[in-house]
Scaffold this motif. Structure first.
Motif, mmCIF file in Angstrom:
data_model
loop_
_atom_site.group_PDB
_atom_site.id
_atom_site.type_symbol
_atom_site.label_atom_id
_atom_site.label_comp_id
_atom_site.label_asym_id
_atom_site.label_seq_id
_atom_site.Cartn_x
_atom_site.Cartn_y
_atom_site.Cartn_z
ATOM 1 N N HIS A 16 0.858 -1.187 0.000
ATOM 2 C CA HIS A 16 0.000 0.000 0.000
ATOM 3 C C HIS A 16 0.894 1.237 0.000
ATOM 4 C CE1 HIS A 16 -3.333 2.703 0.750
ATOM 5 N NE2 HIS A 16 -2.680 3.207 1.788
ATOM 6 N N ASN A 17 1.019 1.858 -1.171
ATOM 7 C CA ASN A 17 1.858 3.057 -1.331
ATOM 8 C C ASN A 17 3.285 2.805 -0.851
ATOM 9 O OD1 ASN A 17 -0.385 4.432 -2.339
ATOM 10 N ND2 ASN A 17 -0.906 5.333 -0.359
ATOM 11 N N SER A 49 -3.132 1.142 -3.922
ATOM 12 C CA SER A 49 -2.020 2.094 -3.853
ATOM 13 C C SER A 49 -2.265 3.269 -4.792
ATOM 14 C CB SER A 49 -0.712 1.398 -4.231
ATOM 15 O OG SER A 49 -0.394 0.384 -3.305
ATOM 16 N N GLN A 50 -1.900 4.452 -4.323
ATOM 17 C CA GLN A 50 -2.070 5.665 -5.119
ATOM 18 C C GLN A 50 -0.776 6.107 -5.789
ATOM 19 O OE1 GLN A 50 -5.240 6.901 -5.470
ATOM 20 N NE2 GLN A 50 -5.761 5.072 -4.267
ATOM 21 N N CYS A 102 6.185 -3.913 3.726
ATOM 22 C CA CYS A 102 7.417 -4.030 2.938
ATOM 23 C C CYS A 102 8.530 -3.229 3.609
ATOM 24 C CB CYS A 102 7.176 -3.539 1.515
ATOM 25 S SG CYS A 102 5.957 -4.529 0.606
ATOM 26 N N VAL A 103 9.078 -3.785 4.667
ATOM 27 C CA VAL A 103 10.159 -3.143 5.420
ATOM 28 C C VAL A 103 11.399 -4.016 5.305
ATOM 29 C CG1 VAL A 103 10.893 -2.209 7.643
ATOM 30 C CG2 VAL A 103 8.474 -2.166 7.006
ATOM 31 N N LYS A 205 6.112 2.747 6.830
ATOM 32 C CA LYS A 205 5.523 4.068 6.639
ATOM 33 C C LYS A 205 4.030 3.915 6.386
ATOM 34 C CE LYS A 205 9.775 6.160 4.821
ATOM 35 N NZ LYS A 205 10.388 6.876 3.675
ATOM 36 N N GLN A 206 3.258 4.731 7.061
ATOM 37 C CA GLN A 206 1.801 4.637 6.948
ATOM 38 C C GLN A 206 1.223 6.003 6.603
ATOM 39 O OE1 GLN A 206 0.542 3.159 10.753
ATOM 40 N NE2 GLN A 206 1.761 1.298 10.611
ATOM 41 N N ASP A 207 0.280 6.009 5.665
ATOM 42 C CA ASP A 207 -0.408 7.255 5.371
ATOM 43 C C ASP A 207 -1.589 7.407 6.325
ATOM 44 O OD1 ASP A 207 -2.367 5.517 4.451
ATOM 45 O OD2 ASP A 207 -1.850 5.798 2.346
#
Length: 310
Positions: A16-17, A49-50, A102-103, A205-207
């Motif tokens: 996701h992004n 995903s944007q 995805c880290v 990272k999270q939006d």
């Protein structure tokens, strides 16, 4: 040349992004699978995903040799739990690797360490970085573990491998359960955890959308899988019942030794009795709701680790 593993390995990646990290992450997983397994697949679950995450996935997937790369595009944002369930439904491997984010803070060898640990008889093996958990995560897991009776203590996990046996078992459970880690911890099969030395200081990272989703997930999980809500409700009920009794006693004292306004004592007695009964009924309702949640979401009728025939 070292012979490759005969087991079919599936890997499910939540995306996701993640354009900033997905390239290196996918290459790491793909290289590991192609080097160590004769048959493998990678299912990338694109949760609306944007950014250009999907284009990156397609480009890297074209260079795959022996593994198959599939992109599963969700119709709209579902959140990690539902999206990963969709990916798991497509996976056909004897073992399935789950990557919730995805880290890329681990070496490829850690994946094989987790897999080999599973071959020792563990149906669920997770990998956790050796760095300190985020404050909010630490609080969540501390409270969660405190108010559940799971033998397996939950914590921050980067990824995990599941055997086909555990996948088959949880498939018979309610798929609407919102927190997979709690289901795994409560499935009755053997679990293990491996800690690895994290590379760098990378975190997921999270939006805004994903942060809100994970906050709601934490709250829902607390309600469904722990006794925190029930204990709080019972405590408040007992306190309010005590207050009702004290108010009734105070009303009796005023009536006997003072000159209250007409109807004042009767009103307070009625309100005290009403509150006492109301909170008594609420306690019963809360207990019934806890039983229903326990039956529908938290437990199967029974669970077992293995069967031995002599």
């Amino acid at each position: 040349m070292t012979s490759k593993e005969k087991n079919f390995m599936s890997a499910v990646l939540y995306v996701h992004n993640d354009a900033a990290s997905i390239a290196d992450f996918l290459r790491t997983v793909m290289t590991m699978l192609e080097e160590h397994f004769e048959h493998s697949e990678i299912i990338c679950v694109n949760d609306c995903s944007q950014d250009n995450s999907v284009e990156i996935l397609r480009e890297i997937g074209r260079h795959a040799k022996s593994t198959t790369v599939t992109v599963l595009n969700m119709s709209y944002f579902h959140g990690v739990e539902t999206a990963m369930n969709a990916g798991m439904d497509l996976a056909i491997g004897d073992f399935v690797l789950e990557f919730d984010a995805c880290v890329p803070d681990f070496a490829a060898s850690v994946i094989m360490d987790v897999y080999r640990k599973s071959l020792e008889g563990y149906d669920i093996v997770s990998a956790s970085p050796d760095r300190k958990q985020r404050f909010t995560s630490s609080i969540f897991y501390h409270v969660f573990n405190r108010f559940t009776d799971f033998s397996y203590q939950l914590g921050t996990e980067r990824f995990r491998v599941l055997s086909r046996r555990v996948i088959n078992r949880i498939s018979s459970m309610n798929k609407s359960v919102p927190y997979r880690k709690a289901v795994y911890a409560n499935c009755g099969l053997k679990t293990a955890n491996i800690r690895y030395e994290a590379a760098g200081a990378q975190t997921a990272k999270q939006d805004k959308t994903e942060r809100k989703y994970r906050t709601d997930l934490a709250v829902n999980s607390m309600i469904l899988f722990t006794e925190l809500g029930y204990r709080f409700a019972v405590t408040m009920t007992v306190l309010m019942m005590l207050v009702a009794v004290l108010v009734a006693a105070y009303s009796a004292v005023v009536y006997l030794f003072s000159n209250p306004v007409a109807g004042w004592t009767t009103t307070l007695f009625f309100m005290s009795f009403a509150f006492f009964g109301l909170f008594g009924i609420l306690t019963i309702i809360i207990k019934y709701l806890q039983i229903l949640v326990d039956l529908v979401f938290r437990r199967k009728k029974y669970s077992f680790e293995s069967i031995e025939k002599m």
